[in-house]
Write an enzyme that holds these catalytic residues in place. Structure first.
Site, PDB file in Angstrom:
ATOM      1  N   GLU A  17     116.869  12.288 -11.446  1.00 33.23           N
ATOM      2  CA  GLU A  17     118.245  12.684 -11.118  1.00 33.23           C
ATOM      3  C   GLU A  17     118.830  11.770 -10.040  1.00 33.23           C
ATOM      4  OE1 GLU A  17     119.494  16.828 -11.064  1.00 33.23           O
ATOM      5  OE2 GLU A  17     119.862  16.570  -8.923  1.00 33.23           O
ATOM      6  N   ALA A  51     130.615  19.449  -6.031  1.00 37.69           N
ATOM      7  CA  ALA A  51     130.952  20.866  -6.206  1.00 37.69           C
ATOM      8  C   ALA A  51     132.435  21.110  -6.515  1.00 37.69           C
ATOM      9  CB  ALA A  51     130.539  21.652  -4.984  1.00 37.69           C
ATOM     10  N   HIS A  77     126.255  16.154 -15.284  1.00 39.42           N
ATOM     11  CA  HIS A  77     126.492  17.542 -14.859  1.00 39.42           C
ATOM     12  C   HIS A  77     128.001  17.795 -14.826  1.00 39.42           C
ATOM     13  CE1 HIS A  77     122.416  18.039 -12.551  1.00 39.42           C
ATOM     14  NE2 HIS A  77     122.267  17.315 -13.644  1.00 39.42           N
ATOM     15  N   ASP A 109     128.566  26.360  -6.940  1.00 38.43           N
ATOM     16  CA  ASP A 109     128.620  27.380  -5.876  1.00 38.43           C
ATOM     17  C   ASP A 109     130.073  27.764  -5.645  1.00 38.43           C
ATOM     18  OD1 ASP A 109     125.897  27.569  -5.425  1.00 38.43           O
ATOM     19  OD2 ASP A 109     125.902  25.801  -4.125  1.00 38.43           O
ATOM     20  N   ALA A 123     128.836  30.139 -15.758  1.00 36.39           N
ATOM     21  CA  ALA A 123     128.529  28.949 -16.562  1.00 36.39           C
ATOM     22  C   ALA A 123     128.622  29.240 -18.058  1.00 36.39           C
ATOM     23  CB  ALA A 123     127.135  28.440 -16.197  1.00 36.39           C
ATOM     24  N   HIS A 147     118.243  33.491  -9.269  1.00 37.42           N
ATOM     25  CA  HIS A 147     119.361  32.867  -8.550  1.00 37.42           C
ATOM     26  C   HIS A 147     119.635  33.689  -7.292  1.00 37.42           C
ATOM     27  CE1 HIS A 147     123.704  31.988  -7.761  1.00 37.42           C
ATOM     28  NE2 HIS A 147     123.275  30.762  -7.976  1.00 37.42           N
ATOM     29  N   LYS A 163     123.578  32.645 -21.518  1.00 35.84           N
ATOM     30  CA  LYS A 163     123.929  31.208 -21.567  1.00 35.84           C
ATOM     31  C   LYS A 163     123.378  30.564 -22.836  1.00 35.84           C
ATOM     32  CE  LYS A 163     122.750  29.980 -17.080  1.00 35.84           C
ATOM     33  NZ  LYS A 163     122.831  29.193 -15.831  1.00 35.84           N
ATOM     34  N   LYS A 270     116.510   7.697  -4.694  1.00 35.03           N
ATOM     35  CA  LYS A 270     115.464   6.922  -4.008  1.00 35.03           C
ATOM     36  C   LYS A 270     114.555   6.253  -5.040  1.00 35.03           C
ATOM     37  CE  LYS A 270     115.336   9.696   0.155  1.00 35.03           C
ATOM     38  NZ  LYS A 270     115.117  11.094   0.442  1.00 35.03           N
TER      39      LYS A 270
END
Ligand code: FAD
Length: 285
Positions: A17, A51, A77, A109, A123, A147, A163, A270
């Site tokens: 990611e 976000a 995303h 969020d 979602a 969650h 979902k 990284k």
């Protein structure tokens, strides 16, 4: 390529990611990091979404660069809670034009100043809309420890089922540091009839302060063995990095040994961390 096609091959897969920059001046360094990680030939790479959606262009641009320039399957995303239907349609159009076939559909969020009346609440609403376009392989988030807003894990799993029924094709887990939590979760969701592939999200801890805060916010359990590593090496960044990579590697080996083939590493832009993990698994993958 669609991520479900990659996962259905039945082989262990390693994916990474990256997160997009918040400002234009950081764009080149993020793209460079993404390009370095892409050189490791991951099964796919995901690109997170800011976000508030204000930096959505960078998510699309990095995902597009991964796809076109670095020839890696990209998973973009997309969050909805701070968005409008019009903005969602716009971003989906941009992703489609860029040839991106995979979207991780998220609520995001809820910002403290969010109005009570919003265009999206969960979602599943976004997933349903994306499914209607027929254009994307759709992923969603899942939470082996529940969650943070959920009253309990059972309710959270019921909403996960919603979902899947709305059209999500695979799910990626929140980070976890105790594999037994995932094994128990997999057993329970399979019992509920949730059969889509589950991609295990693994976080190699290199920045202790950041991770402790994030675990507090998300309610992630820190095993004693993990806490001992943080206590002993937390003040020594190089030692912590080495220990964090080793811990993540051990988690991954145990997961693959137990039949959890899809591993997604939260590599946090990284490339050196991604490289070490890949090297540690050279004979396993
Ligand atoms: P939802 O699935 O909508 O669930 C949110 C809460 O509502 C849960 O408690 C759920 O149990 C409950 N719920 C769901 N449906 C209903 C219903 N019908 N009625 C009542 N309650 C319901 N955030 C970002 O901003 N950008 C990212 O790129 C990003 N990537 C992520 C990737 C992964 C793999 C994960 C695990 C999380 C990611 N997040 C990201 C964080 C995520 O946005 C937050 O965890 C957010 O709070 C929940 O998003 P969700 O899609 O899981 O929400």
């Amino acid at each position: 390529m669609k991520i479900t096609d990659i996962l259905s091959q039945g082989q262990p897969t390693l994916s990474f990611e990256v997160f997009p920059p918040k400002t234009e001046d950081k764009y080149d360094s993020v793209e460079k990091a993404a390009a370095e990680i892409a050189k490791l030939h991951p099964a796919f790479m995901s690109v997170t979404y800011g976000a508030g959606g204000g930096t959505s262009k960078y998510t699309v641009d990095i995902a597009s660069a991964l796809h076109h320039e670095y020839h890696v399957t990209a998973l973009a995303h997309l969050t909805c809670v701070s968005s409008t239907k019009e903005k969602v349609r716009q971003v989906l159009g941009e992703l489609k034009d860029a040839g991106i076939e995979n979207v991780l559909a998220l609520r995001g969020d809820i910002p403290p100043d969010a109005p009570d009346k919003r265009e999206y609440n969960y979602a599943s609403e976004l997933i349903r809309e994306i499914k209607e376009t027929g254009d994307f392989c759709i992923g969603a988030a899942c939470y082996p420890e529940g969650h943070v807003e959920s009253a309990n894990k059972t309710i959270d799993m019921d909403y996960l089922k919603q979902k899947v029924e709305a059209g999500c094709d695979f799910v990626t887990t929140q980070m976890f540091f105790d594999n037994n939590i995932l094994y128990n979760y997999l057993y329970r969701i399979r019992e509920k009839g949730i059969t889509v592939p589950v991609v295990a999200g693994i976080m190699p801890v290199t920045n202790v302060k950041q991770i402790i805060r994030s675990c507090q916010l998300s309610g992630t359990y820190l095993p004693t063995r993990f806490k001992a590593i943080v206590d002993r090496f937390g003040e020594n960044p190089a030692a912590m990095k080495q220990a964090g990579i080793a811990y993540a590697t051990e988690q991954i080996i145990d997961l693959i040994a137990n039949g959890v083939n899809a591993i997604h590493v939260y590599s946090m832009n990284k490339p050196d961390v991604a490289l070490k993990i890949k090297e540690n698994l050279s004979e396993i993958l």
